[in-house]
Design an enzyme around this catalytic site. Structure first.
Site, PDB file in Angstrom:
ATOM      1  N   GLU A  72       9.692  -5.331  -5.126  1.00 54.51           N
ATOM      2  CA  GLU A  72       8.890  -5.875  -3.947  1.00 54.51           C
ATOM      3  C   GLU A  72       9.312  -7.415  -3.906  1.00 54.51           C
ATOM      4  OE1 GLU A  72       6.430  -7.461  -1.741  1.00 54.51           O
ATOM      5  OE2 GLU A  72       6.671  -5.433  -1.948  1.00 54.51           O
ATOM      6  N   SER A 115       0.308  -3.649  -4.324  1.00 51.29           N
ATOM      7  CA  SER A 115      -0.898  -2.635  -3.908  1.00 51.29           C
ATOM      8  C   SER A 115      -2.211  -3.574  -3.497  1.00 51.29           C
ATOM      9  CB  SER A 115      -1.162  -2.014  -5.420  1.00 51.29           C
ATOM     10  OG  SER A 115      -2.164  -1.051  -5.143  1.00 51.29           O
ATOM     11  N   ARG A 158       1.006   2.953 -16.095  1.00 49.23           N
ATOM     12  CA  ARG A 158       1.105   4.195 -15.971  1.00 49.23           C
ATOM     13  C   ARG A 158       2.511   4.527 -15.810  1.00 49.23           C
ATOM     14  NH1 ARG A 158      -2.969   4.467 -10.601  1.00 49.23           N
ATOM     15  NH2 ARG A 158      -4.857   3.896 -11.769  1.00 49.23           N
ATOM     16  N   CYS A 167      -5.133  -5.080   5.414  1.00 47.73           N
ATOM     17  CA  CYS A 167      -6.139  -5.264   6.580  1.00 47.73           C
ATOM     18  C   CYS A 167      -7.218  -6.015   6.170  1.00 47.73           C
ATOM     19  CB  CYS A 167      -6.405  -3.764   6.904  1.00 47.73           C
ATOM     20  SG  CYS A 167      -7.047  -3.000   5.419  1.00 47.73           S
ATOM     21  N   VAL A 191      15.653  -5.971  -1.800  1.00 44.01           N
ATOM     22  CA  VAL A 191      16.898  -4.814  -1.768  1.00 44.01           C
ATOM     23  C   VAL A 191      17.546  -5.408  -0.578  1.00 44.01           C
ATOM     24  CG1 VAL A 191      17.338  -2.435  -1.332  1.00 44.01           C
ATOM     25  CG2 VAL A 191      15.626  -3.058  -2.880  1.00 44.01           C
ATOM     26  N   ALA A 214       0.692  -1.196   0.092  1.00 39.39           N
ATOM     27  CA  ALA A 214      -0.061   0.052  -0.061  1.00 39.39           C
ATOM     28  C   ALA A 214       1.046   1.301   0.060  1.00 39.39           C
ATOM     29  CB  ALA A 214      -1.020  -0.028   1.296  1.00 39.39           C
ATOM     30  N   ALA A 215       1.667   1.441   1.013  1.00 42.25           N
ATOM     31  CA  ALA A 215       2.353   2.693   0.966  1.00 42.25           C
ATOM     32  C   ALA A 215       3.443   2.744   0.029  1.00 42.25           C
ATOM     33  CB  ALA A 215       3.259   2.689   2.405  1.00 42.25           C
ATOM     34  N   ARG A 275       2.998  11.136 -10.543  1.00 40.50           N
ATOM     35  CA  ARG A 275       2.097  12.312 -10.883  1.00 40.50           C
ATOM     36  C   ARG A 275       2.677  13.540 -10.813  1.00 40.50           C
ATOM     37  NH1 ARG A 275      -1.529   9.237  -8.102  1.00 40.50           N
ATOM     38  NH2 ARG A 275      -1.352  10.352  -6.441  1.00 40.50           N
TER      39      ARG A 275
END
Length: 160
Positions: A32, A38, A69, A42, A79, A10-11, A21
């Protein structure tokens, strides 16, 4: 401008989207270590409890959508090192180990469960719930189970 994001849940994906953007010309790459990006962690308890039908229902964006995108997504890439002076990260992935440069670096790896010494085991049926594959493993363990003990009450543990 090359922006490297470590962590694609999420973050990390929110930050990568915002960076793209803000600066459409920037090269944004997300590393990842898992297989999913994404998604709403929760919601993991709700799939286990049957309120959400499928693990894929937790996923907000797929790697293909993010690539569309203009955001590079590299799954199963962890990493493992950082050289702040050289502005590089060391990445271990399916093709081996490489060094990746960055102009800006964002670390969004989330948290790790704290396991007390008595819970550090590979015994069948003992799990940590942090990612979708963890939930899938728990679902397999629950088949035929009559009793469950949940230790820990962060948000996800409480929802379980």
């Amino acid at each position: 401008m090359r922006i490297v994001v470590v962590g694609g849940v999420a973050a990390g994906m929110s930050a990568a989207s915002r960076a793209k953007r803000f600066d459409p010309g920037a090269e944004v790459v997300v590393f990842e270590r898992g297989e999913y990006i994404s998604y709403g962690a929760c919601g993991l308890p709700y799939v286990l409890g049957g309120a959400v039908d499928d693990w894929d229902d937790l996923v907000a964006r797929t790697p293909e959508q993010m690539r569309g995108r203009g955001i590079g997504v590299r799954l199963r890439h962890e990493v493992t090192g950082l050289d702040a002076q050289a502005r590089t990260v060391t990445v271990s992935g399916p093709s081996g180990v490489c060094t990746e440069p960055y102009d800006r670096l964002l670390i969004a790896t989330g948290v790790s469960a704290i396991r007390p010494d008595w819970a550090r085991t590979d015994a069948a049926g003992v799990h940590v719930l942090r990612e979708i594959p963890d939930g899938q493993a728990i679902a397999r363990s629950l088949e035929g189970a009559r009793r469950v003990c949940i230790v820990g009450t962060g948000y996800i543990g409480l929802e379980l």
